[in-house]
Design a protein around this motif. Structure first.
Motif, mmCIF file in Angstrom:
data_model
loop_
_atom_site.group_PDB
_atom_site.id
_atom_site.type_symbol
_atom_site.label_atom_id
_atom_site.label_comp_id
_atom_site.label_asym_id
_atom_site.label_seq_id
_atom_site.Cartn_x
_atom_site.Cartn_y
_atom_site.Cartn_z
ATOM 1 N N LEU A 425 -58.311 -10.305 -25.211
ATOM 2 C CA LEU A 425 -57.403 -10.613 -24.232
ATOM 3 C C LEU A 425 -56.289 -9.618 -24.144
ATOM 4 O O LEU A 425 -55.933 -9.162 -23.037
ATOM 5 N N ALA A 426 -56.024 -9.006 -25.307
ATOM 6 C CA ALA A 426 -54.933 -7.869 -25.274
ATOM 7 C C ALA A 426 -55.565 -6.679 -24.511
ATOM 8 O O ALA A 426 -54.421 -6.179 -23.505
ATOM 9 N N LEU A 427 -56.670 -6.447 -24.300
ATOM 10 C CA LEU A 427 -57.312 -5.493 -23.794
ATOM 11 C C LEU A 427 -57.384 -5.524 -22.254
ATOM 12 O O LEU A 427 -56.907 -4.700 -21.395
ATOM 13 N N LYS A 428 -57.291 -6.863 -21.747
ATOM 14 C CA LYS A 428 -57.081 -7.274 -20.309
ATOM 15 C C LYS A 428 -55.811 -6.917 -19.803
ATOM 16 O O LYS A 428 -55.799 -6.480 -18.488
ATOM 17 N N PHE A 429 -54.940 -7.255 -20.637
ATOM 18 C CA PHE A 429 -53.422 -6.821 -20.098
ATOM 19 C C PHE A 429 -53.084 -5.323 -20.159
ATOM 20 O O PHE A 429 -52.257 -4.865 -18.883
ATOM 21 N N LEU A 430 -53.769 -4.471 -21.016
ATOM 22 C CA LEU A 430 -53.588 -3.035 -20.777
ATOM 23 C C LEU A 430 -54.245 -2.456 -19.680
ATOM 24 O O LEU A 430 -53.778 -1.723 -18.937
ATOM 25 N N VAL A 436 -52.695 -1.165 -12.001
ATOM 26 C CA VAL A 436 -51.356 -1.049 -11.212
ATOM 27 C C VAL A 436 -51.041 0.321 -11.001
ATOM 28 O O VAL A 436 -50.563 0.804 -10.014
ATOM 29 N N SER A 437 -50.934 1.260 -12.160
ATOM 30 C CA SER A 437 -50.482 2.815 -12.334
ATOM 31 C C SER A 437 -51.427 3.626 -11.959
ATOM 32 O O SER A 437 -51.071 4.667 -11.807
ATOM 33 N N ASN A 438 -52.788 3.295 -11.909
ATOM 34 C CA ASN A 438 -53.907 4.050 -11.517
ATOM 35 C C ASN A 438 -54.010 5.240 -12.459
ATOM 36 O O ASN A 438 -53.993 6.278 -12.054
ATOM 37 N N TRP A 439 -53.668 4.913 -13.805
ATOM 38 C CA TRP A 439 -53.973 5.949 -14.716
ATOM 39 C C TRP A 439 -55.133 6.407 -15.071
ATOM 40 O O TRP A 439 -55.530 7.558 -15.429
ATOM 41 N N GLY A 440 -56.444 5.621 -14.630
ATOM 42 C CA GLY A 440 -57.708 5.974 -15.269
ATOM 43 C C GLY A 440 -58.332 5.952 -16.545
ATOM 44 O O GLY A 440 -59.132 6.621 -16.787
ATOM 45 N N ILE A 441 -57.178 5.386 -17.435
ATOM 46 C CA ILE A 441 -57.878 5.344 -18.608
ATOM 47 C C ILE A 441 -58.691 4.229 -19.012
ATOM 48 O O ILE A 441 -59.335 4.056 -20.296
ATOM 49 N N LYS A 443 -61.295 2.718 -17.073
ATOM 50 C CA LYS A 443 -62.206 2.137 -16.064
ATOM 51 C C LYS A 443 -63.070 1.114 -16.631
ATOM 52 O O LYS A 443 -63.308 0.853 -17.962
ATOM 53 N N ARG A 444 -63.963 0.580 -15.642
ATOM 54 C CA ARG A 444 -64.776 -0.586 -16.053
ATOM 55 C C ARG A 444 -65.500 -0.375 -17.351
ATOM 56 O O ARG A 444 -65.821 -1.078 -18.194
ATOM 57 N N GLU A 445 -66.361 0.762 -17.311
ATOM 58 C CA GLU A 445 -67.363 1.244 -18.291
ATOM 59 C C GLU A 445 -66.599 1.209 -19.575
ATOM 60 O O GLU A 445 -67.148 0.780 -20.868
ATOM 61 N N ILE A 446 -65.493 1.857 -19.813
ATOM 62 C CA ILE A 446 -64.666 2.031 -20.962
ATOM 63 C C ILE A 446 -64.066 0.657 -21.426
ATOM 64 O O ILE A 446 -64.160 0.268 -22.689
ATOM 65 N N PHE A 447 -63.668 -0.266 -20.476
ATOM 66 C CA PHE A 447 -62.978 -1.427 -20.904
ATOM 67 C C PHE A 447 -64.396 -2.352 -21.461
ATOM 68 O O PHE A 447 -64.210 -2.849 -22.629
ATOM 69 N N THR A 516 -65.659 -3.405 -9.827
ATOM 70 C CA THR A 516 -66.827 -2.642 -9.871
ATOM 71 C C THR A 516 -66.470 -1.168 -9.547
ATOM 72 O O THR A 516 -67.143 -0.057 -9.720
ATOM 73 N N PHE A 517 -65.439 -1.096 -8.525
ATOM 74 C CA PHE A 517 -65.372 0.064 -7.741
ATOM 75 C C PHE A 517 -64.476 1.211 -8.659
ATOM 76 O O PHE A 517 -64.093 2.354 -8.491
ATOM 77 N N TYR A 518 -63.897 0.496 -9.684
ATOM 78 C CA TYR A 518 -62.954 1.257 -10.623
ATOM 79 C C TYR A 518 -63.637 1.572 -11.776
ATOM 80 O O TYR A 518 -63.834 1.172 -12.727
ATOM 81 N N SER A 519 -64.637 2.781 -11.366
ATOM 82 C CA SER A 519 -65.896 3.025 -12.284
ATOM 83 C C SER A 519 -65.884 4.384 -12.649
ATOM 84 O O SER A 519 -65.212 5.275 -11.978
ATOM 85 N N VAL A 520 -66.455 4.869 -13.845
ATOM 86 C CA VAL A 520 -66.430 6.340 -13.927
ATOM 87 C C VAL A 520 -67.798 7.042 -13.247
ATOM 88 O O VAL A 520 -67.935 8.112 -13.153
ATOM 89 N N TYR A 521 -68.480 6.062 -12.676
ATOM 90 C CA TYR A 521 -69.567 6.532 -11.644
ATOM 91 C C TYR A 521 -69.216 6.586 -10.089
ATOM 92 O O TYR A 521 -68.149 5.939 -9.899
ATOM 93 N N GLU A 522 -69.697 7.562 -9.446
ATOM 94 C CA GLU A 522 -69.306 7.528 -7.927
ATOM 95 C C GLU A 522 -69.986 6.397 -7.137
ATOM 96 O O GLU A 522 -70.958 6.000 -7.698
ATOM 97 N N THR A 523 -69.098 5.866 -6.306
ATOM 98 C CA THR A 523 -69.569 4.790 -5.596
ATOM 99 C C THR A 523 -70.340 5.311 -4.295
ATOM 100 O O THR A 523 -69.565 6.318 -3.603
ATOM 101 N N GLU A 524 -71.103 4.762 -3.743
ATOM 102 C CA GLU A 524 -71.811 5.391 -2.404
ATOM 103 C C GLU A 524 -71.762 4.115 -1.521
ATOM 104 O O GLU A 524 -71.832 3.024 -1.559
ATOM 105 N N GLY A 525 -71.811 4.610 -0.065
ATOM 106 C CA GLY A 525 -71.685 3.675 0.870
ATOM 107 C C GLY A 525 -70.321 3.382 1.529
ATOM 108 O O GLY A 525 -69.392 3.316 0.597
ATOM 109 N N GLU A 526 -70.309 2.891 2.718
ATOM 110 C CA GLU A 526 -68.940 2.306 3.192
ATOM 111 C C GLU A 526 -69.180 0.953 3.530
ATOM 112 O O GLU A 526 -68.186 0.109 3.908
ATOM 113 N N CYS A 527 -70.231 0.062 3.169
ATOM 114 C CA CYS A 527 -70.222 -1.243 3.284
ATOM 115 C C CYS A 527 -69.959 -2.104 2.138
ATOM 116 O O CYS A 527 -70.145 -1.516 1.014
#
Length: 674
Positions: A425-430, A436-441, A443-447, A516-527
């Motif tokens: 749960l602590a990790l959820k708050f971090l 919010v701050s868009n630090w990028g530390i 990302k979904r896969e790291i979490f 899912t869009f907050y990912s270390v991988y690039e996302t494709e497509g505009e849909c």
């Protein structure tokens, strides 16, 4: 007892994962309800008026007044690029007939945090004004004209508008606005009108449902209370306290009454904890939501939960001041109700080292729910009731006390499991602070990777591969711990799917992991979500005719807040996603698309209230298309039709995942019966 212990552990973890779904309870709206509570009779959410002040023979100050209807807000001119649509003033014939003197000025806006865009955004409520100074370049210029592009939203809906303006600055100049629709424009408008069948469905209530968000919160609190009840601070006190009441009373009836009041006061004490939050909410209705999304507050929660976790691991105990305990204990003689109250208060203080982390988790979890203090009170009521029931219930059946399992090593193991859950749960708050701050530390896969490690370490402890300092070595084989360890190990394997792009769904953890869009991988497509969609209605229609599939028309916007909420929280549900991907042809029409139409595609369009609207962009076209066919102008707005223009069910807007899934299936059922 160990079997019960295992069951409680699994149940608590599963409900913990389901906790975030309480956020997603929103009423479905029929078409008639949409008309009534968004823009009745096409009443615009923002009404503009203009005036000007002459500064000199060639300089003027233009003033734009915006009156905003209650419940709606208008975005500022100054917003981060690519997010919500800012208000924009477009002046015609700049540098040829007029010169702009400086920027368009605005009043000081309101700045609040937006949960979808994960940043602070500025906007206006009730009324505001903008000013722009202009200089006329030649004497033949007497009119200044242009357009205002803006986005207005309420709590659930957004509209995108273009407002024409014209200032006649000198006498002898006539308005250039043409209030008559030419034949070509009339023909282009009529071409957008669909020959819909079964239009009666546009006014039907497709689904009616009552919601159990309070029940969910109560059950969450009740389960948290059961978990607290099984900790070493409380569980051993149950038989002692019940026996004490029965032995110190003159009759069984008196003993049962005192036990009942003891339980009642336990509930009351915990309910009193929620009162300050009601006061805060009264002072500022948004304060609880603001707190739950504030970066600093989330970092503090992260630290507090880490602190809680290590207390469960046995490195230290969390206790309240001794003076509180002494004062409470000295007043706890049971000769009257006041004494019984202080006995209950003493239990709450003494047990804080065990109940504090659990209650803290419950408080923070409840505060993330949009309804705020009321939800918190309901959850705490469930927590207090679960703690109180054994004390009150067993006084009526004292013989059951003998059958209560004895305290033992299972309580220590239970606290360790709770410690690992606190870490998760602590990790959820971090993660909240990171988003919010868009630090990028985180990302979904790291979490997810950190959660995998937490699960593996918990499984290893249950297998007996290591022990915490205060754990005693148990030479007996305990298969219940190994079963639990195996389950947490398999959970780690399930989580590991989130480390790979091809399997990065983890539907059971929706709302807990970063999107899912907050990912270390690039996302494709505009849909949305990588779905196959068409951004032109007629291209999508031809494709639906070819495949003989029903059509889902998605009226949306690039800057539509609630459209993103629907896509990320509702469409992402696997069952909903599969229906959208396999059963429907998705046509997403963006009403704020600013790409210009060809000159021969532009036309004038008249609203039902007589107002003239210039269709110059792709977004203008689909906005007019929505108004002409479905008599509404807000987004998100979803309609299902067949390729022969049969309306399949009532349109729907902002809703939760279960309702949207039912609505989609209803459309498929009606389509199959054609």
């Amino acid at each position: 007892m160990k079997n019960l212990f295992s069951f409680i552990c699994l149940l608590s973890f599963s409900l913990l994962l389901a906790q975030d779904s309480a956020k997603w309870v929103a009423p479905i709206k029929s078409f008639s309800e949409i008309e009534n509570d968004t823009i009745p009779s096409f009443e615009e959410p923002v009404k503009w008026t203009t005036s000007f002040e002459k500064l000199s023979d060639i300089e003027y100050e233009l003033k734009f007044m915006a009156k905003i209807i209650p419940g709606w807000y208008l975005y500022s001119q100054n917003l981060p690029e690519g997010d919500a649509l800012p208000t924009e003033f477009n002046f015609e014939e700049v540098n040829s007939k007029i010169q702009l003197l400086g920027l368009t000025l605005e009043e000081e806006p309101i700045v609040e945090y937006d949960q979808v865009f994960k940043m602070d955004l500025s906007f206006f409520k009730n009324e505001t004004y903008f000013t722009q100074k202009v200089k006329l370049i030649d004497d033949e210029t007497g009119i200044v004209s242009g357009q205002i592009f803006y986005q207005a939203c309420d709590e659930k809906l957004c509209v995108f508008r273009k407002e024409n303006f014209e200032f006649i600055l000198k006498d002898g100049f006539a308005s250039s606005v043409n209030l008559i629709i030419d034949d070509a424009s009339e023909a282009k408008s009529k071409k957008l009108i669909l020959d819909l069948k079964d239009k009666y469905r546009l006014n039907q209530n497709s689904i009616s449902k009552e919601y159990g968000s309070f029940i969910n919160l109560f059950l969450l609190g009740f389960l948290a209370g059961i978990i607290a009840l099984l900790t070493p601070c409380i569980f051993p006190m149950i038989p002692i306290t019940v026996s004490y009441f029965m032995n110190q009373s003159s009759s069984k009836r008196q003993g049962a009454f005192r036990s009942f009041m003891y339980g009642f006061f336990i509930v009351l004490i915990y309910l009193l904890l929620s009162l300050p939050f009601h006061f805060f909410e009264f002072v500022d209705p948004q304060i609880l939501n603001t707190l739950s999304t504030n970066v600093i507050v989330n970092i503090i929660f992260f630290g507090v939960f880490i602190f809680f976790a290590f207390s469960f691991f046995g490195f230290y105990e969390i206790t309240l001041p001794v003076s509180w305990l002494n004062n409470s204990d000295s007043s706890s003689e049971i000769t009257n109700l006041t004494g019984i109250f202080f006995m209950a208060l003493t239990l709450a203080i003494v047990s804080f080292s065990c109940t504090g982390p659990i209650l803290g988790s419950l408080l923070v979890g409840s505060l993330t729910v949009d309804s705020g203090a009321t939800d918190l009170t309901v959850a705490i009521f469930g927590f207090g009731l679960a703690l109180a029931l054994p004390f009150s219930f067993l006084s009526f059946f004292p013989s059951v006390v003998k059958n209560i399992p004895k305290s033992g090593g299972w309580m220590t193991k239970f606290k360790i499991i709770l410690g690992f859950l606190e870490l998760a749960l602590a990790l959820k708050f971090l993660s909240n602070a990171d988003l919010v701050s868009n630090w990028g530390i985180l990302k979904r896969e790291i979490f997810v990777g950190i959660w995998v490690l937490i699960s593996i370490f918990l499984a290893a402890n249950l297998f007996g591969l290591y022990r915490f300092p205060y754990e005693t070595k148990n030479n007996k084989k305990d298969y219940s711990y190994k079963v639990l360890g195996t389950l947490f190990f398999f959970f780690a394997i399930y989580l590991s799917q989130g480390l790979f792009k091809s399997t990065n769904k983890l539907s059971l953890l929706s709302g807990f992991t970063p999107p899912t869009f907050y990912s270390v991988y690039e996302t494709e497509g505009e849909c949305p979500l990588g779905l196959n969609c068409y951004k032109d209605f007629y291209s999508g229609l031809r494709y639906a005719e070819k495949l003989n599939k029903p059509i889902l028309i998605d009226f949306t916007g690039w800057a539509c807040v609630n459209c993103r909420r629907m896509e990320e929280n509702v469409w992402s549900k696997p069952t909903v996603y599969n229906i959208l991907n396999e059963e429907y042809v998705l046509i997403s029409l963006y009403v704020d698309d600013r790409q210009k139409l060809r000159d021969d595609q532009m036309f004038k369009f008249k609203y039902f209230n007589g107002k003239i609207f210039s269709v110059e962009t792709i977004g203008d076209k689909w906005s007019a298309f929505q108004i002409l066919n479905f008599k509404t102008a807000s987004q998100p707005f979803y309609v299902t039709i067949s390729s022969d223009m049969t309306v399949l069910n009532s349109p729907i807007q902002y809703s939760n995942a279960n309702e949207f899934e039912i609505w989609l299936k209803e459309g498929l059922t009606n389509y199959s019966s054609l």
